[in-house]
Design a protein around this motif. Structure first.
Motif, PDB file in Angstrom:
ATOM      1  N   ILE A   1     -38.877 -36.078  25.538  1.00 25.02           N
ATOM      2  CA  ILE A   1     -38.072 -34.912  25.898  1.00 25.02           C
ATOM      3  C   ILE A   1     -36.626 -35.213  25.516  1.00 25.02           C
TER       4      ILE A   1
ATOM      5  N   LYS B   1     -26.970 -26.727  18.748  1.00 24.18           N
ATOM      6  CA  LYS B   1     -28.149 -26.087  19.330  1.00 24.18           C
ATOM      7  C   LYS B   1     -28.886 -25.236  18.302  1.00 24.18           C
TER       8      LYS B   1
ATOM      9  N   ALA C   1     -41.052 -27.385  30.132  1.00 22.85           N
ATOM     10  CA  ALA C   1     -41.256 -28.608  29.345  1.00 22.85           C
ATOM     11  C   ALA C   1     -42.647 -29.178  29.589  1.00 22.85           C
TER      12      ALA C   1
ATOM     13  N   SER D   1     -31.133 -36.567  19.168  1.00 19.81           N
ATOM     14  CA  SER D   1     -32.518 -36.109  19.065  1.00 19.81           C
ATOM     15  C   SER D   1     -33.214 -36.757  17.871  1.00 19.81           C
TER      16      SER D   1
ATOM     17  N   SER E   1     -30.667 -24.096  23.060  1.00 17.00           N
ATOM     18  CA  SER E   1     -29.944 -23.238  24.003  1.00 17.00           C
ATOM     19  C   SER E   1     -29.923 -21.840  23.422  1.00 17.00           C
TER      20      SER E   1
ATOM     21  N   VAL F   1     -36.750 -25.090  34.043  1.00 18.15           N
ATOM     22  CA  VAL F   1     -36.785 -25.663  32.696  1.00 18.15           C
ATOM     23  C   VAL F   1     -37.803 -26.793  32.649  1.00 18.15           C
TER      24      VAL F   1
ATOM     25  N   ASN G   1     -33.447 -34.294  25.846  1.00 19.86           N
ATOM     26  CA  ASN G   1     -32.654 -33.414  26.699  1.00 19.86           C
ATOM     27  C   ASN G   1     -31.160 -33.714  26.688  1.00 19.86           C
TER      28      ASN G   1
ATOM     29  N   ASN H   1     -37.541 -30.600  22.174  1.00 23.82           N
ATOM     30  CA  ASN H   1     -36.104 -30.701  21.940  1.00 23.82           C
ATOM     31  C   ASN H   1     -35.384 -29.619  22.729  1.00 23.82           C
ATOM     32  N   MET H   2     -34.193 -29.945  23.211  1.00 25.97           N
ATOM     33  CA  MET H   2     -33.450 -28.994  24.029  1.00 25.97           C
ATOM     34  C   MET H   2     -32.417 -28.254  23.183  1.00 25.97           C
TER      35      MET H   2
ATOM     36  N   LEU I   1     -36.986 -25.855  23.782  1.00 21.24           N
ATOM     37  CA  LEU I   1     -36.620 -24.957  24.871  1.00 21.24           C
ATOM     38  C   LEU I   1     -35.187 -24.499  24.641  1.00 21.24           C
TER      39      LEU I   1
END
Length: 259
Positions: free
Chosen positions: A93, A170, A234, A128, A152, A230, A95, A149-150, A194
């Motif tokens: 993850i 992002k 995930a 990442s 936005s 969130v 994040n 991967n985070m 996400l």
């Protein structure tokens, strides 16, 4: 944790970056509750140690390590240490992220320092890459892996409450996710992203109440999101329930900025 007792991640080893607070802490705890062994990675050695010890005291199988995710060598060392303690990581993850403010305001492009730009790109985007680079060889060898991967909502829309470096990273995460999904899919590895909206975290609280109230007014569900919401997303994307989902970007934003 809403009384969750679903052990759908039992036997998995999950690494969460930015795990000491906010969304990352919620994700780490959710995976613990769902039966995984969880590796916590964060730049703040004190906070990640405290978080890890708190989870361990609750009886969960966890390990933790301090590392700057923008530094590949540190990531490699951390991954080796965490793997030796918990076993081979099969779920990542990504994040960790930063969105610096100046007196509660994002820097304008004409005042942003190159150092700040590089710092945000290093954490949000290069971080990442670094973790995916460090962990994907073993996933490929095992022919199994899950990466989230985070991104936005700022990766696909103009938001005056963040700066150009944050939005750029992002947006890049979305392209990175889709490329990895295509490249790693034949090896049994699912990769998704996400895209949270305004989630009630210390980062969000760093801006004015007025700014957050304006977002709430524009959100169909009329509230900020919670970190565990969130985390739930995930966990779904890395569960067997989503085995045929890859290369997707899932908004967790209460309907704000619907695309």
């Amino acid at each position: 944790m809403n009384g969750v007792n679903n052990l759908r991640h039992h036997g998995r080893v999950v690494l969460v970056t930015g795990a000491a607070s906010g969304i990352g802490a919620a994700i780490a705890e959710r995976y613990c509750v769902e039966g995984a062994a969880v590796a916590l990675l964060d730049a703040d050695e004190v906070k990640v140690s405290q978080r890890g010890m708190a989870l361990r005291e609750q009886g969960y199988k966890v390990a933790w390590h301090q590392a700057d995710v923008s530094d590949f060598a540190q990531c490699e060392i951390a991954c080796q240490a965490l793997t030796s303690e918990l076993g081979s990581v099969d779920t990542l993850i990504n994040n960790a992220g930063v969105s610096p403010k100046h007196d509660g305001q994002p820097a304008s492009i004409w005042s942003m320092s190159p150092e700040e730009w590089n710092w945000v790109v290093g954490i949000n985007l290069t971080g990442s890459f670094n973790l995916a680079r460090a962990l994907s060889p073993n996933m490929v060898e095992q022919r199994y892996g899950r990466i989230v991967n985070m991104s936005s909502v700022a990766g696909s829309a103009f938001l005056p409450i963040v700066a150009a470096h944050y939005s750029a990273t992002k947006a890049a995460i979305i392209g990175f996710t889709r490329h990895l999904a295509g490249e790693l899919g034949p090896h049994g590895i699912n990769v998704n992203a996400l895209a949270p909206g305004r989630i009630e975290t210390p980062m969000v609280k760093s801006v004015s109440d007025e700014a957050n109230e304006a977002v709430i007014a524009e959100t169909p569900l009329r509230r900020l999101g919670q970190p565990d919401e969130v985390a739930q997303a995930a966990c779904f994307l890395t569960s067997n329930e989503s085995d045929f989902i890859t290369g997707q970007v899932i908004d967790v934003a209460g309907g704000w900025l619907m695309r």
